[in-house]
Design a protein around this motif. Structure first.
Motif, mmCIF file in Angstrom:
data_model
loop_
_atom_site.group_PDB
_atom_site.id
_atom_site.type_symbol
_atom_site.label_atom_id
_atom_site.label_comp_id
_atom_site.label_asym_id
_atom_site.label_seq_id
_atom_site.Cartn_x
_atom_site.Cartn_y
_atom_site.Cartn_z
ATOM 1 N N ARG A 19 0.888 -1.081 -0.050
ATOM 2 C CA ARG A 19 -0.140 0.200 0.222
ATOM 3 C C ARG A 19 0.705 0.966 0.040
ATOM 4 O O ARG A 19 1.590 0.736 0.426
ATOM 5 C CB ARG A 19 -0.550 0.129 1.199
ATOM 6 N N SER A 20 0.417 2.630 -0.866
ATOM 7 C CA SER A 20 1.256 3.526 -0.711
ATOM 8 C C SER A 20 0.841 3.695 0.535
ATOM 9 O O SER A 20 -0.266 3.981 0.988
ATOM 10 C CB SER A 20 0.927 3.956 -1.885
ATOM 11 N N THR A 21 1.796 4.907 1.300
ATOM 12 C CA THR A 21 1.817 5.742 2.569
ATOM 13 C C THR A 21 1.114 7.131 2.430
ATOM 14 O O THR A 21 0.954 7.540 2.892
ATOM 15 C CB THR A 21 3.078 5.439 3.293
ATOM 16 N N GLY A 22 1.020 7.094 0.560
ATOM 17 C CA GLY A 22 0.771 8.505 0.408
ATOM 18 C C GLY A 22 1.440 10.102 0.854
ATOM 19 O O GLY A 22 2.292 9.898 0.884
ATOM 20 N N PRO A 23 0.730 11.104 -0.315
ATOM 21 C CA PRO A 23 1.911 12.257 0.196
ATOM 22 C C PRO A 23 1.558 12.716 2.034
ATOM 23 O O PRO A 23 3.390 13.128 1.941
ATOM 24 C CB PRO A 23 0.829 13.085 -0.014
ATOM 25 N N VAL A 24 0.671 12.575 2.768
ATOM 26 C CA VAL A 24 1.375 12.752 3.973
ATOM 27 C C VAL A 24 2.120 11.871 4.685
ATOM 28 O O VAL A 24 3.502 12.600 5.150
ATOM 29 C CB VAL A 24 0.205 12.993 4.619
ATOM 30 N N VAL A 25 1.830 10.880 5.391
ATOM 31 C CA VAL A 25 2.569 10.135 5.767
ATOM 32 C C VAL A 25 3.721 9.595 5.092
ATOM 33 O O VAL A 25 4.966 9.959 5.598
ATOM 34 C CB VAL A 25 1.499 8.834 5.989
ATOM 35 N N GLY A 26 3.743 9.651 3.467
ATOM 36 C CA GLY A 26 4.933 9.052 3.211
ATOM 37 C C GLY A 26 6.159 10.212 2.882
ATOM 38 O O GLY A 26 7.129 10.336 2.862
ATOM 39 N N ARG A 27 5.278 11.585 3.298
ATOM 40 C CA ARG A 27 6.354 12.727 3.338
ATOM 41 C C ARG A 27 7.283 12.537 5.037
ATOM 42 O O ARG A 27 8.505 12.722 5.192
ATOM 43 C CB ARG A 27 6.002 14.304 2.963
ATOM 44 N N ASP A 44 -5.914 25.418 12.347
ATOM 45 C CA ASP A 44 -6.545 26.885 13.876
ATOM 46 C C ASP A 44 -4.400 27.008 14.304
ATOM 47 O O ASP A 44 -4.600 27.723 14.952
ATOM 48 C CB ASP A 44 -6.564 26.456 15.003
ATOM 49 N N GLY A 45 -3.770 26.458 12.796
ATOM 50 C CA GLY A 45 -2.745 27.126 13.440
ATOM 51 C C GLY A 45 -1.653 25.993 14.143
ATOM 52 O O GLY A 45 -0.752 26.133 14.151
ATOM 53 N N ARG A 46 -1.898 25.145 14.539
ATOM 54 C CA ARG A 46 -1.133 23.784 15.766
ATOM 55 C C ARG A 46 -0.646 23.153 15.015
ATOM 56 O O ARG A 46 -1.079 23.103 13.432
ATOM 57 C CB ARG A 46 -2.249 23.171 16.359
ATOM 58 N N VAL A 47 0.310 22.664 15.125
ATOM 59 C CA VAL A 47 1.441 21.802 14.287
ATOM 60 C C VAL A 47 1.071 20.294 15.497
ATOM 61 O O VAL A 47 1.641 19.731 16.351
ATOM 62 C CB VAL A 47 2.684 22.702 14.512
ATOM 63 N N ILE A 48 1.078 19.210 14.191
ATOM 64 C CA ILE A 48 0.895 17.733 14.585
ATOM 65 C C ILE A 48 1.471 17.010 14.119
ATOM 66 O O ILE A 48 2.338 17.277 12.527
ATOM 67 C CB ILE A 48 -0.976 17.302 13.009
ATOM 68 N N VAL A 49 1.577 15.897 14.755
ATOM 69 C CA VAL A 49 3.219 15.332 14.585
ATOM 70 C C VAL A 49 2.863 13.710 15.462
ATOM 71 O O VAL A 49 2.426 13.844 16.135
ATOM 72 C CB VAL A 49 4.585 15.699 15.016
ATOM 73 N N PRO A 50 2.766 13.021 14.413
ATOM 74 C CA PRO A 50 3.279 12.960 12.510
ATOM 75 C C PRO A 50 1.692 13.831 12.340
ATOM 76 O O PRO A 50 0.551 13.599 12.597
ATOM 77 C CB PRO A 50 2.851 11.496 12.449
ATOM 78 N N PRO A 51 2.133 13.869 11.144
ATOM 79 C CA PRO A 51 0.786 14.757 10.181
ATOM 80 C C PRO A 51 -0.333 13.953 10.145
ATOM 81 O O PRO A 51 0.244 12.269 9.530
ATOM 82 C CB PRO A 51 2.150 15.123 8.758
ATOM 83 N N MET A 52 -0.797 14.824 9.593
ATOM 84 C CA MET A 52 -2.730 13.802 9.064
ATOM 85 C C MET A 52 -2.828 14.512 8.336
ATOM 86 O O MET A 52 -2.893 15.721 7.256
ATOM 87 C CB MET A 52 -3.413 14.432 10.211
ATOM 88 N N VAL A 134 16.294 3.919 6.975
ATOM 89 C CA VAL A 134 15.281 3.510 5.663
ATOM 90 C C VAL A 134 13.608 3.614 5.638
ATOM 91 O O VAL A 134 13.161 3.664 4.954
ATOM 92 C CB VAL A 134 14.905 1.601 6.105
ATOM 93 N N GLY A 135 13.684 5.097 6.290
ATOM 94 C CA GLY A 135 11.931 5.265 5.895
ATOM 95 C C GLY A 135 10.583 4.468 6.942
ATOM 96 O O GLY A 135 9.451 4.575 5.951
ATOM 97 N N PHE A 136 11.267 4.283 8.696
ATOM 98 C CA PHE A 136 10.323 3.609 8.897
ATOM 99 C C PHE A 136 10.054 4.572 9.981
ATOM 100 O O PHE A 136 11.248 5.585 10.967
ATOM 101 C CB PHE A 136 10.382 2.676 9.328
ATOM 102 N N ILE A 137 8.903 4.386 11.264
ATOM 103 C CA ILE A 137 9.578 4.793 12.532
ATOM 104 C C ILE A 137 10.512 4.767 13.130
ATOM 105 O O ILE A 137 10.581 5.415 14.148
ATOM 106 C CB ILE A 137 7.515 4.713 12.610
ATOM 107 N N THR A 138 10.646 3.605 13.208
ATOM 108 C CA THR A 138 11.911 2.721 13.804
ATOM 109 C C THR A 138 13.057 3.439 13.436
ATOM 110 O O THR A 138 14.496 3.340 13.826
ATOM 111 C CB THR A 138 11.710 0.874 13.474
#
Length: 146
Positions: A19-27, A44-52, A134-138
């Motif tokens: 499955r593609s991670t898509g443009p947001v999770v992929g970035r 509202d200006g809040r910064v959300i991490v990880p992005p949604m 490698v592009g994982f949360i780990t």
């Protein structure tokens, strides 16, 4: 009366697709591979991490990425005295909500510490990167006290 023939088929339960991670999770994951952490700005200006992908309040699509710091503070934590095989560490550690500098929403990750009493709400931590990303949360191996 004869019994009907019972048909059998071997079946293996699993994910047989990618499955593609898509443009947001992929970035987000690409940034991790490059040893940086990005969030996304909500309406509202809040910064959300990880992005949604979508604003949790308005459901608007979100697209304004923001790089955040690699240090932050513990908002809350749970100490794991006896790690299991599936845990990211083989010695006691904490699962913690970490609010990174520049972020308004904490993310969950593991925090390495020698003892539970060395951790506290508000304690400063910094990201410890894996040797090879490698592009994982780990790619963030853990956080450790500053």
């Amino acid at each position: 009366m004869s019994q009907p023939e019972v048909l059998n088929q071997e079946f293996t339960l699993g994910y047989t697709y990618t499955r593609s991670t898509g443009p947001v999770v992929g970035r987000f994951l690409t940034a991790l591979k490059n040893r940086s952490i990005v969030g996304i700005k909500a309406s509202d200006g809040r910064v959300i991490v990880p992005p949604m992908e979508y604003d949790p309040d308005t459901a608007e699509e979100l697209s304004e990425f923001v790089e955040v710091g690699q240090e932050g503070e513990i908002v809350s934590f749970a100490w794991v005295k006896e790690p299991r095989e599936a845990h990211p560490m083989d010695k006691p550690f904490a699962w913690a909500m970490v609010k990174l500098d520049g972020a308004d929403v904490p993310m969950i990750h593991c925090v390495a510490a020698d003892r539970e009493d060395s951790l506290a709400t508000g304690a400063r931590v910094k990201a410890v990167w894996a040797e090879e990303t490698v592009g994982f949360i780990t790619d963030i191996r853990c956080f450790e006290l500053v």
